[in-house]
Design an enzyme around this catalytic site. Structure first.
Site, PDB file in Angstrom:
ATOM      1  N   ARG A  40       0.832  -1.219   0.000  1.00  0.00           N
ATOM      2  CA  ARG A  40       0.000   0.000   0.000  1.00  0.00           C
ATOM      3  C   ARG A  40       0.866   1.269   0.000  1.00  0.00           C
ATOM      4  NH1 ARG A  40      -3.632   2.761   4.157  1.00  0.00           N
ATOM      5  NH2 ARG A  40      -5.538   3.366   3.069  1.00  0.00           N
ATOM      6  N   LEU A  66      -7.292   7.547  -0.801  1.00  0.00           N
ATOM      7  CA  LEU A  66      -7.139   6.102  -0.905  1.00  0.00           C
ATOM      8  C   LEU A  66      -8.006   5.532   0.216  1.00  0.00           C
ATOM      9  CD1 LEU A  66      -3.683   4.225  -0.995  1.00  0.00           C
ATOM     10  CD2 LEU A  66      -5.883   3.189  -0.568  1.00  0.00           C
ATOM     11  N   SER A  67      -8.940   4.651  -0.113  1.00  0.00           N
ATOM     12  CA  SER A  67      -9.886   4.152   0.881  1.00  0.00           C
ATOM     13  C   SER A  67      -9.186   3.425   2.020  1.00  0.00           C
ATOM     14  CB  SER A  67     -10.884   3.194   0.228  1.00  0.00           C
ATOM     15  OG  SER A  67     -11.454   3.779  -0.913  1.00  0.00           O
ATOM     16  N   GLN A  68      -9.880   3.392   3.148  1.00  0.00           N
ATOM     17  CA  GLN A  68      -9.424   2.661   4.328  1.00  0.00           C
ATOM     18  C   GLN A  68      -9.255   1.173   3.975  1.00  0.00           C
ATOM     19  OE1 GLN A  68     -12.424   3.035   7.299  1.00  0.00           O
ATOM     20  NE2 GLN A  68     -11.341   1.751   8.775  1.00  0.00           N
ATOM     21  N   PRO A  69      -8.188   0.530   4.438  1.00  0.00           N
ATOM     22  CA  PRO A  69      -7.988  -0.888   4.137  1.00  0.00           C
ATOM     23  C   PRO A  69      -9.202  -1.766   4.462  1.00  0.00           C
ATOM     24  CG  PRO A  69      -6.003  -0.002   5.116  1.00  0.00           C
ATOM     25  CD  PRO A  69      -7.012   1.106   5.138  1.00  0.00           C
TER      26      PRO A  69
END
Ligand code: SAH
Length: 217
Positions: A40, A66-69
């Protein structure tokens, strides 16, 4: 980018993130395995890279994130919940991280992004990671990517009040569409096509940037 030596890529940091995803309800082992190995930090600008393995959304410029994992893992798990996917459409390439995760788990990914500089960076990253089964283009994802469809999976990474009709129309029989729906209050919606019927479920509450019309030159 040189990010070795600062510990952020350490296996232990990633292990901790994957444990957290599991604790939060992600049970698909293939998804967890891909999240464990996904770099990431390479999808972020250098100034943000040291936070890559925290379970938070992170800025990628152009007012996008960038979206949360956990969200990436959850949407991916939902997409795969009824078996493997061959032809998946993603709307909102952004950093390319979700594209990368999908590329490790499905046969072919098509991804559309409306902000050109983000798209170009994402393409470059995917190329340097030798991802050959993902195709990304500049365009308005509300229109889908009709000549590559129909899709047995559609994942939308930006929220709107309604699911665009063009996307529903590009869903194959048995196909699954996952998208955040709503304004200030949003939830993940899942649409599954069974013949001419469309099953609709409302799932977790989430927060996404808005799905915007058009694709500026
Ligand atoms: N999956 C991305 C998340 C990016 S945030 C990641 O992992 O980094 C959502 C993205 O959707 C933004 O890059 C935004 O520009 C894009 N987007 C918003 N509306 C869009 C549209 N109509 N078509 C294509 N992309 C769109």
């Amino acid at each position: 980018m040189n990010v070795s030596g600062i510990g952020m890529t350490s296996q232990r940091t990633r292990e901790r993130l994957v444990q957290r995803l599991f604790d939060q309800g992600i049970k698909d082992l293939n998804v967890l395995e891909v999240m464990r190995n996904a770099p990431r930090h390479l999808f972020l600008d250098e100034a943000m890279a040291h936070r890559a393995y925290e379970d938070v959304a992170l800025p990628i410029g152009h007012q996008q994130t960038l979206s949360q994992p956990l969200t990436v893992a959850r949407m991916t798990e939902l997409l795969l919940a009824e078996g493997p996917r061959n032809n998946v459409l993603e709307i909102g390439t952004g950093s390319g991280f979700q594209t990368y995760v999908l590329s490790r788990l499905v046969k072919q990914v098509y991804s559309v992004e409306r902000i050109k500089p983000l798209l170009l960076k994402a393409k470059q990253r995917l190329r340097s990671l030798k991802v050959w089964n993902a195709n990304c283009k500049h365009g308005d994802g509300m229109l889908g990517w009709s000549d590559k469809g129909p899709f047995d999976g559609i994942l939308v990474a930006a929220a709107a009040e309604e699911i665009p009709q063009a996307l529903i129309a590009q869903l194959a029989d048995g196909g699954r569409l996952i998208m955040p729906v709503g304004g200030d209050k949003q939830a993940l919606h899942l649409v599954v096509r069974r013949d001419a019927e469309f099953e609709h479920q409302i799932l977790d509450s989430v927060y996404f940037v808005p799905l915007l019309p058009g694709a500026p030159r």
